[in-house]
Design a protein around this motif. Structure first.
Motif, PDB file in Angstrom:
ATOM      1  N   UNK A 181     -54.567 -11.746   2.008  1.00 36.46           N
ATOM      2  CA  UNK A 181     -53.686 -10.588   1.937  1.00 36.46           C
ATOM      3  C   UNK A 181     -52.666 -10.804   0.826  1.00 36.46           C
ATOM      4  N   UNK A 182     -52.318  -9.703   0.113  1.00 41.50           N
ATOM      5  CA  UNK A 182     -51.393  -9.783  -1.007  1.00 41.50           C
ATOM      6  C   UNK A 182     -50.293  -8.737  -0.870  1.00 41.50           C
ATOM      7  N   UNK A 183     -49.137  -9.007  -1.499  1.00 44.43           N
ATOM      8  CA  UNK A 183     -48.082  -7.993  -1.529  1.00 44.43           C
ATOM      9  C   UNK A 183     -48.352  -7.038  -2.694  1.00 44.43           C
ATOM     10  N   UNK A 184     -47.467  -6.058  -2.881  1.00 44.99           N
ATOM     11  CA  UNK A 184     -47.694  -5.043  -3.908  1.00 44.99           C
ATOM     12  C   UNK A 184     -47.606  -5.611  -5.323  1.00 44.99           C
ATOM     13  N   UNK A 185     -47.017  -6.809  -5.458  1.00 39.44           N
ATOM     14  CA  UNK A 185     -46.945  -7.451  -6.767  1.00 39.44           C
ATOM     15  C   UNK A 185     -48.182  -8.304  -7.051  1.00 39.44           C
TER      16      UNK A 185
END
Length: 277
Positions: A71-75
């Motif tokens: 999972x990744x953040x918006x950056x």
């Protein structure tokens, strides 16, 4: 999973990373690959920002089993990583290796890795600028806290990066050398790992890997030499060929087959993207 790209790198990163100031800049893609060095995290440069991706083995001829979730953040920076794989070709030999990397606060992570009932790794990560600081906490492999020094340099007359690691201070009868080389487009070209423990009941672990991509920048072949003395296995050389058979609208693969040593493993990947708005 099979004894190839994912498995070998998972063993290797159980003894990675800390850092010191350097002038070269690491991209978000490179940072994510260094955190877990997993080929399932390779996405096309033109794709939208990935929110979540999961990869599972759909079919195999060598009894491989496993699943990985990222999972990744918006950056585009990693939030969570979870990987479970079954190691061993027979029921008697099989053990389950579980690797987790969880962001505990901004740019800080807790990493744990277990093989059956053994805790292989327990460490904390902190990202400062473009550098990863990691503290290896006492675990099955280590009875004391350790630091690894990160070095980054630009390869002469090019924009390619060389990232390499070693113990921050010399260890008695022990040596650790890890090296990554990235092309100027950010792709990982090679990975070399050597961990030598000359103490009583010590071991030697060596991995040498080179990666080849096609004209669309998809990984198509990995040639690997590996030797894990502590697992009582002979040295192994294998070349894995990768064939893709399904893609999404951004050109990221959704299904691939890996061929090696007259075996094949079919992977299925599901990708969710952040809404660009």
């Amino acid at each position: 999973m099979k004894k190839s790209i994912i498995y070998c790198c998972a063993i290797a990163v159980s003894v990675l990373f800390a850092s010191q100031v350097c002038s070269a800049k690491l991209t978000q893609q490179q940072i994510n690959l260094l955190l877990e060095n997993d080929d399932i995290q390779i996405f096309t440069p033109s794709s939208a920002t990935v929110k979540k991706a999961s990869v599972s083995i759909e079919k195999s001829t060598d009894a491989s089993q496993g699943k990985t979730i990222v999972e990744y953040d918006k950056k585009g920076l990693l939030i969570n990583y979870y990987s479970a794989s079954v190691i061993g070709f027979t029921t008697e030999e099989q053990s389950t290796m579980i690797t987790t990397l969880m962001r505990t606060e901004d740019n800080k992570w807790q990493r744990k890795q277990t093989m059956g009932s053994y805790e292989i790794d327990n460490s904390t990560y902190a990202l400062k600028g473009d550098n990863i600081n990691i503290t290896l906490l006492p675990s099955y492999n280590f009875d004391e806290q350790r630091q690894i020094a990160q070095h980054v340099e630009t390869i002469e007359n090019s924009q390619q990066l060389r990232v390499f690691f070693s113990y921050a201070k010399p260890m008695h009868n022990e040596k650790l050398n890890i090296e990554y080389k990235f092309a100027d487009n950010g792709q990982l070209n090679s990975f070399n790992f050597e961990n030598v423990d000359e103490n009583l009941y010590g071991y030697t672990s060596i991995i040498k890997m080179s990666l080849t991509y096609d004209e669309t920048q998809k990984l198509k072949e990995a040639s690997e030499f590996s030797h894990y003395q502590f697992m009582n296995e002979p040295a192994d050389e294998v070349t894995t060929r990768i064939v893709y058979s399904d893609f999404d609208q951004y050109g990221n693969w959704l299904k691939k087959t890996e061929y090696f040593d007259n075996e094949q493993v079919i992977y299925k990947r599901v990708i969710e993207y952040w809404d660009p708005s």
